[in-house]
Design an enzyme around this catalytic site. Structure first.
Site: not given
Length: 420
Positions: A161, A193, A271
Site C-alpha cells: 500500500h 500487502d 509502514s
C-alpha cells in the site's frame, strides 16, 4: 524502602552512691541524620569529699554504709531551632543520587543496547516517497523499507500500500546517508500487502533476518520508519500479541493475515519499516495501526518476517505469490467453546462447511462437518489461521492433517494445488 524501627536501649551505669540522690540524665537524639533514636544514660560530675573533712561518705562507701538509695529522673533534649540541617539534607540527597545511579546502570545497559541496534540497522532502512495518481488526484505518500538479499540480488521490502499505483520512476528511495535513487523493478502481492523493489548499482548493507516464530509476547522490539515523513525515526516497545487476524484495514482487503501486535509507536509513514529484536534482527514488517485519531495509540500491527520472506521469495522467483488451494469452505463462527461443547479437548480448530468437487480436499476424503485441528504438524487455531497456512504452503507439497469426525480422530494427507 525498608521500614524504620525505633529502639530504646536502657542501660544503667555503675556509679557510687552519695548522700543525695544521683541524677542520671537520659537524652534522646532526634538528629535527622539517623532514622533511629538512641537513649543514653549520663551521670553529672560529683565533687569528691574526704571522710575526715565532710559528713558525706567517700566514693568507696558501700550502699549499706551510706544508707542512701539511687534516685533517677529522665530528661529529653530536643534539637534547637537554630541548628542548621541543610548539610544533613544534602548528604541524604547525595546518598539517594548514588543509589539511583547504581540501580539505573541496569536500565542504562538496555538503553545502550537499543542505541547500538539502531545504529547497526539504520543503513539497511530506506525512506520511501511515492508519487501517486488516483481518481484524477495526485498526492505523495511516505513510508519505509528494509534492504534484503533475495536470490543473490539486492531488494527493498516494503508494504504494497506504500507504493501501489506508482511507477518505478515515481518512487524515490533515500538512504540514511542521504543518497537518492529509483528502483528498477517493483513486484507486489495484494493478499498479504507485501512488495519488493529491485535495486541495481547501489551498495547497501542487507538487514539480518530473525526467526519470527521464536519471537514471544513480551519481547522487547524496536521499530524504525518514517512517521509523518520524518525518516529513520526509532521507537521502542514490546511485542504485545501474536496471531492477530481478521483485521479490517480500511478499504484494502488482506486475505492472508497473521499479524504481530506491538506497542512500539507506529504512525502513518512507518509502514514497510522493520520491527527488530534486540539482536538487531528483523522479525516483522510494520504495516498498520489501530487508531481513532490517525496517530499511534499503542496498537500497531506487523507482518511476521517468516511469512513476509516466503511471499518475497515467490515474488522474486515467480513474479507473483502462488497461493495454495485446499478447496473447502470454513465456518467463521466456529469457536473453541463449540469444540468443548462437542467434547473435544483441543484448543482450536476449523469446521468444514463445504467441500468443493474435484478439489484437493475431496481427494483427501474430507467431508462436511470435519474439524481440522492440525495442518502440516502445527495446531490450527481457527479458520483464518488455516487459510493463512494453506495460502503460504508450497504448491505440490504433500501435507499431513489431523481431523475429528463423529467424535473420532483421523489422520489424512492433502496435496495442494495453485489457487491461481
Amino acid at each position: 524502602m525498608a521500614s524504620v524501627a525505633c529502639a530504646l536501649a536502657l542501660g544503667i551505669s555503675s556509679v557510687g552512691y552519695a548522700q543525695n540522690p544521683t541524677i542520671i540524665k537520659r537524652s534522646i537524639d532526634f538528629s535527622p541524620k539517623s532514622p533511629s533514636y538512641a537513649v543514653t544514660d549520663s551521670v553529672p560530675t560529683q565533687p569528691r569529699y574526704s571522710n575526715r573533712d565532710s559528713a558525706y561518705p567517700s566514693d568507696s562507701a558501700s550502699p549499706s554504709e551510706s544508707g542512701y538509695q539511687e534516685g533517677r529522673s529522665v530528661s529529653v533534649r530536643r534539637p534547637s531551632l537554630d541548628e542548621s540541617t541543610e548539610p544533613l539534607i544534602e548528604d541524604q540527597r547525595e546518598r539517594l543520587f548514588d543509589e539511583l545511579a547504581e540501580e539505573f546502570s541496569m536500565f542504562d545497559r538496555l538503553g545502550n543496547l537499543v542505541r547500538r541496534v539502531s545504529t547497526l540497522v539504520k543503513p539497511s532502512v530506506i525512506h520511501i516517497e511515492a508519487h501517486k495518481t488516483e481518481k484524477n488526484e495526485s498526492y505523495d505518500e511516505a513510508g519505509a523499507g528494509v534492504v534484503l538479499r533475495i536470490n543473490n540480488e539486492t531488494w527493498v521490502m516494503t508494504n504494497r500500500h506504500v507504493i501501489v499505483s506508482a511507477s518505478p520512476k515515481q518512487i524515490l528511495l533515500r538512504t540514511s546517508d542521504g543518497r537518492e535513487f529509483h528502483p528498477v523493478k517493483v513486484l507486489s502481492d495484494p493478499s498479504t500487502d507485501v512488495a519488493v523493489m529491485k535495486v541495481n548499482g547501489i551498495d547497501l548493507p542487507a538487514a539480518r533476518l530473525g526467526d519470527s516464530d521464536s519471537t514471544e509476547i513480551g519481547d522487547f522490539v524496536i521499530a524504525i520508519g518514517s512517521p509523518f515523513g520524518l525518516s529513520h525515526s526509532v521507537t521502542f516497545g514490546i511485542l504485545s500479541a501474536k496471531g492477530r487476524r481478521d483485521l479490517s484495514l480500511g478499504e484494502q482487503r488482506i486475505d492472508l493475515q497473521d499479524f504481530f501486535q506491538t506497542d512500539a509507536a507506529i504512525n502513518p509513514g512507518n509502514s514497510g519499516g522493520p520491527l527488530l529484536n534486540l539482536r538487531g534482527e528483523v522479525v516483522a514488517l510494520n504495516t498498520a495501526i489501530a487508531s481513532s485519531s490517525g496517530g499511534s495509540e499503542g496498537i500497531g500491527f506487523a507482518i511476521p518476517m517468516n511469512m513476509a520472506i516466503k511471499v518475497a521469495d515467490q515474488l522474486v522467483r515467480n513474479g507473483q505469490l502462488r497461493r495454495g488451494y485446499l478447496g473447502v469452505t470454513l465456518d467463521p463462527d466456529f469457536t473453541v467453546a463449540d469444540l468443548a461443547a462437542a467434547g473435544y479437548r483441543e484448543k482450536g480448530g476449523a469446521l468444514v462447511k463445504n467441500v468443493r468437487p474435484g478439489s484437493p480436499a475431496e481427494i483427501a476424503h474430507l467431508q462436511r462437518g470435519d474439524i481440522i485441528v492440525e495442518f502440516d504438524g502445527s495446531p490450527v487455531e481457527n479458520d483464518d489461521h488455516l487459510v493463512a497456512r494453506v495460502g503460504l504452503t508450497p504448491i505440490g507439497s504433500n501435507i499431513p492433517m489431523i481431523i475429528y469426525r463423529d467424535g473420532k480422530r483421523y489422520r489424512t494427507a492433502v496435496t495442494l494445488t495453485d489457487m491461481n
